[in-house]
Scaffold this motif. Structure first.
Motif, PDB file in Angstrom:
ATOM      1  N   PRO A   1       0.921  -1.157  -0.038  1.00  0.00           N
ATOM      2  CA  PRO A   1      -0.175   0.065  -0.072  1.00  0.00           C
ATOM      3  C   PRO A   1       0.972   1.338   0.107  1.00  0.00           C
ATOM      4  CG  PRO A   1      -0.024  -1.119   2.145  1.00  0.00           C
ATOM      5  CD  PRO A   1       0.759  -1.843   1.302  1.00  0.00           C
ATOM      6  N   GLY A   2       2.112   1.196   0.035  1.00  0.00           N
ATOM      7  CA  GLY A   2       3.047   2.372   0.066  1.00  0.00           C
ATOM      8  C   GLY A   2       3.189   2.852   1.467  1.00  0.00           C
ATOM      9  N   PHE A   3       2.954   2.212   2.411  1.00  0.00           N
ATOM     10  CA  PHE A   3       3.007   2.751   3.893  1.00  0.00           C
ATOM     11  C   PHE A   3       3.889   1.917   4.685  1.00  0.00           C
ATOM     12  CE2 PHE A   3       1.904   4.725   7.930  1.00  0.00           C
ATOM     13  CZ  PHE A   3       1.040   5.826   7.523  1.00  0.00           C
ATOM     14  N   GLY A   4       5.127   2.150   4.911  1.00  0.00           N
ATOM     15  CA  GLY A   4       5.824   1.301   5.579  1.00  0.00           C
ATOM     16  C   GLY A   4       6.073  -0.034   4.997  1.00  0.00           C
TER      17      GLY A   4
ATOM     18  N   THR B   1       8.038   6.853  15.818  1.00  0.00           N
ATOM     19  CA  THR B   1       6.776   6.287  16.495  1.00  0.00           C
ATOM     20  C   THR B   1       5.815   5.874  15.165  1.00  0.00           C
ATOM     21  OG1 THR B   1       6.557   7.488  18.295  1.00  0.00           O
ATOM     22  CG2 THR B   1       4.499   6.317  17.698  1.00  0.00           C
ATOM     23  N   ILE B   2       5.828   6.657  13.932  1.00  0.00           N
ATOM     24  CA  ILE B   2       5.223   6.169  12.895  1.00  0.00           C
ATOM     25  C   ILE B   2       6.021   5.540  12.018  1.00  0.00           C
ATOM     26  CG2 ILE B   2       3.822   7.313  10.739  1.00  0.00           C
ATOM     27  CD1 ILE B   2       2.617   7.402  13.697  1.00  0.00           C
ATOM     28  N   GLY B   3       7.407   6.177  11.555  1.00  0.00           N
ATOM     29  CA  GLY B   3       8.217   5.364  10.686  1.00  0.00           C
ATOM     30  C   GLY B   3       8.683   4.144  10.890  1.00  0.00           C
TER      31      GLY B   3
ATOM     32  N   ASP C   1       1.076  -0.565  10.370  1.00  0.00           N
ATOM     33  CA  ASP C   1       1.133  -0.076   8.812  1.00  0.00           C
ATOM     34  C   ASP C   1       0.126  -0.339   8.238  1.00  0.00           C
ATOM     35  OD1 ASP C   1       3.894   1.091   9.141  1.00  0.00           O
ATOM     36  OD2 ASP C   1       4.945  -0.866   8.653  1.00  0.00           O
ATOM     37  N   LEU C   2      -0.480  -1.517   8.304  1.00  0.00           N
ATOM     38  CA  LEU C   2      -1.748  -1.807   7.604  1.00  0.00           C
ATOM     39  C   LEU C   2      -2.976  -0.889   7.816  1.00  0.00           C
ATOM     40  CD1 LEU C   2      -2.011  -5.618   7.576  1.00  0.00           C
ATOM     41  CD2 LEU C   2      -2.405  -4.219   5.571  1.00  0.00           C
TER      42      LEU C   2
ATOM     43  N   TYR D   1       0.592   7.436   1.629  1.00  0.00           N
ATOM     44  CA  TYR D   1       1.926   6.789   1.380  1.00  0.00           C
ATOM     45  C   TYR D   1       2.689   7.297   2.386  1.00  0.00           C
ATOM     46  CZ  TYR D   1       0.756   5.610  -3.642  1.00  0.00           C
ATOM     47  OH  TYR D   1       0.350   4.881  -4.859  1.00  0.00           O
ATOM     48  N   ALA D   2       3.650   6.379   3.103  1.00  0.00           N
ATOM     49  CA  ALA D   2       4.656   6.898   3.986  1.00  0.00           C
ATOM     50  C   ALA D   2       5.958   6.222   3.666  1.00  0.00           C
ATOM     51  CB  ALA D   2       3.946   6.750   5.274  1.00  0.00           C
TER      52      ALA D   2
END
Length: 380
Positions: free
Chosen positions: A215-218, A272-274, A281-282, A291-292
């Motif tokens: 999904p482009g997040f982590g 915390t997020i990264g 992440d999901l 995205y992240a």
């Protein structure tokens, strides 16, 4: 095969059998379909750290070439869609032979049976198509689609030289291949953010689809779906997998900073997020649709967030080593960092569920991510 190749095959088989969950039928297929038949003479080996990638050349150093072919590493076979010579050793990775342990894990989840009809999306070198052909054991039962004509041409030569009867098609794998339907299995070797409904539509009820969900997040994830008689598919995320994105689903790029952004403090550490776990992440990806990714520098840690529908909307949270405070720089008026942190703390409030507790339902109208049960939808 000469003795050195036989020993290499056995090392590879021993390696994949150490992977949790990998079943013996996959290891036996890898013994029957040696990887070296599908690796070009010049390629790029990518160990755990991409910055340590290096070129292998069969003519110049056949021992290293053979040893790397039968190692646990992914081997990149194309850079920048063929615009950059592989000998350059640097560029965007656009085709490869995936790490054998990942190949083995996804094939185990796919669990093809003899005589199954299989659709493979992303031929690459042709190795997984050959493994699938061996597993189902029926001439012409495997259809494999490759979007890149040059990659497909090389794969066709590899498959012919190995006497593999898979049917190779040049086209966009997102469309599937209706002429070969219905399929019992769909094996996807490229990352997707949105599951194409064509794959469900072309499967029999009870068919299995295994794909890298990115999904482009982590973190990225394996998605295993089962098709239902009503034309939907339901499944879960049993583990990790990261593949090159399907070309039609590549992520948006960031618009340049024009200096109009706003800078403000944040109480939430960017790490915390990264560096959140896969379950977080999901959840964050499904809830926000953003995205992240992270950036690490000698004195800074950065968490970037992007709205894929509006590349001018992005934010970066920054921690400077030694500082007690953190800052966010935001481009555009959407409060991306706040949305992401809110989603993270929703995940915390649920008891920090792991990746395995999430699932997905895919219908003709789209996809929905849920927690524990399909009626507990959290996002797309």
């Amino acid at each position: 095969m000469d003795e050195a190749i036989v020993q290499g095959v056995e090392r590879l088989v021993a390696h994949v059998r150490e992977v949790d969950g990998v079943r013996g039928f996959v290891a036996r297929a890898m013994r029957a379909v040696p990887r070296h038949q599908f690796i070009p003479d010049v390629a790029l080996v990518v160990p755990g750290d991409p910055e340590k990638a290096f070129v292998i050349d069969r003519e110049r150093d056949p021992v290293t070439w053979r040893d790397m072919v039968y190692s646990e590493h992914a081997i990149v076979t194309q850079l920048d869609e063929g615009r950059t010579d592989i000998r350059a050793g640097a560029g965007a990775y656009t085709s490869s032979s995936s790490a054998p342990s990942t190949v083995a894990y996804l094939l185990t989840l796919l669990d093809p049976e003899p005589d199954d009809r299989v659709l493979e999306v992303g031929t690459g070198t042709g190795w997984t198509a050959a493994l699938l052909d061996h597993l189902v054991g029926t001439q012409g039962a495997v259809t494999t689609i490759e979007v890149d004509g040059a990659v497909a041409a090389r794969a066709a030569k590899n498959l012919a030289a190995a006497s593999v009867g898979a049917h190779l098609v040049v086209g966009d794998g997102a469309d599937g291949f209706p002429q070969g339907a219905p399929y019992d299995r769909v094996h996807v070797t490229c990352g997707v953010r949105k599951v194409p409904y064509a794959w469900i539509e072309q499967c029999r009820p009870g068919g299995v689809i295994v794909a890298p969900y990115c999904p482009g997040f982590g973190d990225n994830h394996v998605l295993r779906l089962v098709t239902l008689p009503d034309g939907t598919a339901v499944g879960r995320f049993p583990g990790y997998a990261s593949y090159m994105m399907m070309r039609s689903q590549r992520p948006a790029t960031y618009a340049p900073d024009d200096g109009s952004g706003l800078r403000r403090p944040t109480e939430v550490h960017p790490r915390t997020i990264g560096l959140a776990p896969p379950g977080a992440d999901l959840a964050m990806a499904a809830i926000t649709g953003l995205y992240a990714h992270i950036g690490r520098e000698e004195t800074r840690f950065l968490s970037y967030v992007l709205d894929p529908a509006a590349p001018g909307q992005w934010a970066v949270a920054i921690h400077h080593r030694g500082d007690a405070e953190h800052t966010v720089y935001q481009m555009g008026d959407r409060p991306l960092w706040d949305e992401v942190t809110d989603a993270y703390f929703r995940w915390v409030s649920w008891g920090k569920p792991g990746r395995e507790r999430f699932g997905m339902t895919v219908t003709e109208e789209g996809q929905r991510v849920w927690l524990d049960m399909p009626d507990q939808v959290i996002g797309k």
